[in-house]
Design a protein around this motif. Structure first.
Motif, PDB file in Angstrom:
ATOM      1  N   SER A   5      15.179   1.387  12.543  1.00 59.12           N
ATOM      2  CA  SER A   5      13.768   1.644  12.831  1.00 59.12           C
ATOM      3  C   SER A   5      13.589   2.981  13.543  1.00 59.12           C
ATOM      4  O   SER A   5      12.494   3.512  13.604  1.00 59.12           O
ATOM      5  CB  SER A   5      13.161   0.515  13.670  1.00 59.12           C
ATOM      6  N   GLN A   6      14.685   3.524  14.077  1.00 52.07           N
ATOM      7  CA  GLN A   6      14.634   4.812  14.756  1.00 52.07           C
ATOM      8  C   GLN A   6      14.910   5.977  13.812  1.00 52.07           C
ATOM      9  O   GLN A   6      14.747   7.129  14.184  1.00 52.07           O
ATOM     10  CB  GLN A   6      15.632   4.835  15.920  1.00 52.07           C
ATOM     11  N   HIS A  18       9.367   3.046   2.307  1.00 51.30           N
ATOM     12  CA  HIS A  18       9.831   3.967   3.339  1.00 51.30           C
ATOM     13  C   HIS A  18       9.551   3.388   4.726  1.00 51.30           C
ATOM     14  O   HIS A  18       8.527   2.748   4.948  1.00 51.30           O
ATOM     15  CB  HIS A  18       9.123   5.321   3.170  1.00 51.30           C
ATOM     16  N   ASN A  19      10.450   3.664   5.671  1.00 45.53           N
ATOM     17  CA  ASN A  19      10.276   3.121   7.016  1.00 45.53           C
ATOM     18  C   ASN A  19       9.102   3.740   7.769  1.00 45.53           C
ATOM     19  O   ASN A  19       8.759   3.287   8.851  1.00 45.53           O
ATOM     20  CB  ASN A  19      11.557   3.237   7.845  1.00 45.53           C
ATOM     21  N   GLN A  20       8.460   4.756   7.207  1.00 49.37           N
ATOM     22  CA  GLN A  20       7.238   5.260   7.836  1.00 49.37           C
ATOM     23  C   GLN A  20       6.082   4.283   7.653  1.00 49.37           C
ATOM     24  O   GLN A  20       5.107   4.337   8.388  1.00 49.37           O
ATOM     25  CB  GLN A  20       6.848   6.618   7.242  1.00 49.37           C
ATOM     26  N   HIS A  21       6.213   3.376   6.661  1.00 49.50           N
ATOM     27  CA  HIS A  21       5.132   2.452   6.335  1.00 49.50           C
ATOM     28  C   HIS A  21       5.438   1.005   6.695  1.00 49.50           C
ATOM     29  O   HIS A  21       4.518   0.198   6.825  1.00 49.50           O
ATOM     30  CB  HIS A  21       4.808   2.533   4.848  1.00 49.50           C
ATOM     31  N   VAL A  22       6.706   0.660   6.814  1.00 46.68           N
ATOM     32  CA  VAL A  22       7.107  -0.720   7.099  1.00 46.68           C
ATOM     33  C   VAL A  22       8.206  -0.736   8.151  1.00 46.68           C
ATOM     34  O   VAL A  22       8.899   0.250   8.359  1.00 46.68           O
ATOM     35  CB  VAL A  22       7.614  -1.441   5.824  1.00 46.68           C
ATOM     36  N   ARG A  23       8.345  -1.882   8.798  1.00 45.78           N
ATOM     37  CA  ARG A  23       9.464  -2.075   9.717  1.00 45.78           C
ATOM     38  C   ARG A  23      10.688  -2.440   8.887  1.00 45.78           C
ATOM     39  O   ARG A  23      10.563  -3.100   7.861  1.00 45.78           O
ATOM     40  CB  ARG A  23       9.136  -3.185  10.706  1.00 45.78           C
ATOM     41  N   VAL A  24      11.853  -2.010   9.324  1.00 50.23           N
ATOM     42  CA  VAL A  24      13.078  -2.305   8.596  1.00 50.23           C
ATOM     43  C   VAL A  24      14.119  -2.892   9.535  1.00 50.23           C
ATOM     44  O   VAL A  24      14.088  -2.668  10.743  1.00 50.23           O
ATOM     45  CB  VAL A  24      13.653  -1.044   7.900  1.00 50.23           C
TER      46      VAL A  24
END
Length: 66
Positions: A5-6, A18-24
């Motif tokens: 997430s970092q 993409h992790n800019q839009h969702v939590r991973v």
């Protein structure tokens, strides 16, 4: 293990979000999985064992990043 997430540029191993839009989340085995795919898996498991999903569905539990 690093916290995905970092990271500034990672995508879900399953759907490509993409992790800019969702939590991973990540595992030591390597795949990176987004909250949308986790929610879909939870819905499948609920259906397979005959459980009722939470009110609003699993995808409503974890809001997308804004």
């Amino acid at each position: 293990m690093d916290d995905p997430s970092q990271f500034s540029d990672v995508t879900c191993s399953l759907c490509g979000r993409h992790n800019q839009h969702v939590r991973v989340v990540s595992t030591e085995a390597g795949p990176i999985i987004c909250q949308v795919c986790v929610a879909k898996c939870a819905e499948i498991f609920d259906e397979e064992v005959g459980l009722t999903p939470p009110h609003g569905g699993w995808s409503q539990r974890w809001p997308l990043k804004s």
